[in-house]
Design an enzyme around this catalytic site. Structure first.
Site, mmCIF file in Angstrom:
data_model
loop_
_atom_site.group_PDB
_atom_site.id
_atom_site.type_symbol
_atom_site.label_atom_id
_atom_site.label_comp_id
_atom_site.label_asym_id
_atom_site.label_seq_id
_atom_site.Cartn_x
_atom_site.Cartn_y
_atom_site.Cartn_z
ATOM 1 N N CYS A 96 45.533 -8.399 -4.844
ATOM 2 C CA CYS A 96 44.360 -7.991 -5.617
ATOM 3 C C CYS A 96 44.468 -6.546 -6.105
ATOM 4 C CB CYS A 96 43.090 -8.179 -4.799
ATOM 5 S SG CYS A 96 42.913 -7.004 -3.469
ATOM 6 N N CYS A 111 42.356 -4.065 -5.756
ATOM 7 C CA CYS A 111 41.980 -2.999 -4.822
ATOM 8 C C CYS A 111 43.091 -2.717 -3.822
ATOM 9 C CB CYS A 111 40.644 -3.279 -4.134
ATOM 10 S SG CYS A 111 40.556 -4.761 -3.144
#
Length: 136
Positions: free
Chosen positions: A46, A48
């Site tokens: 992902c 993040c």
């Protein structure tokens, strides 16, 4: 499950900087059985993870106090080791990315995804440095 060729550079961002990749449940148990402090980064594909979790975790290691052992499992890829690592992170629910600090096999500090999302790499590093100051 993600193909290895996709995750290889994401895994290597950590392994090229001293992290040991854990692939099996036994790898996780062996890593946490070592004395001292062990950092477990639950890696992820992902944004993040790429934008703040990995850079923040790496930045946290630039100071004198740091964990004795650096390890990583990859959510969505290393199914067995990730499941075992998450067992050791109970009572926290499964989260990726996540960063856990263990001392002599006991969980002492946890950064869940909701502590990572929307935070800068510097904030992640500061959080971890504070934990290292206390436990390492």
């Amino acid at each position: 499950m993600y193909p290895e060729e996709l995750v290889k550079p994401m895994r290597e961002e950590l392994t090229d900087n001293g992290f040991s990749a854990l692939y099996t449940a036994d790898d996780v148990d062996d890593a946490l059985a070592k004395g001292g402090t062990t950092l477990v980064m639950v890696n992820s594909v992902c944004g993040c993870a790429a934008g703040t979790a990995r850079p923040g975790t790496l930045a946290s290691l630039q100071f004198d106090k740091k964990p004795d052992h650096l390890t990583t499992v990859f959510a969505g890829v290393d199914k067995e080791s990730t499941a075992k690592a998450r067992e050791h992170m109970i009572p926290f629910p499964p989260s990726s990315p996540a960063v856990a600090l263990f001392k002599d096999g006991e969980l002492v500090h946890m950064l869940e995804r909701h502590h990572i999302e929307g935070r800068s790499a510097q904030m992640i590093a500061q959080n971890l440095v504070a934990a290292y100051d206390e436990f390492c």
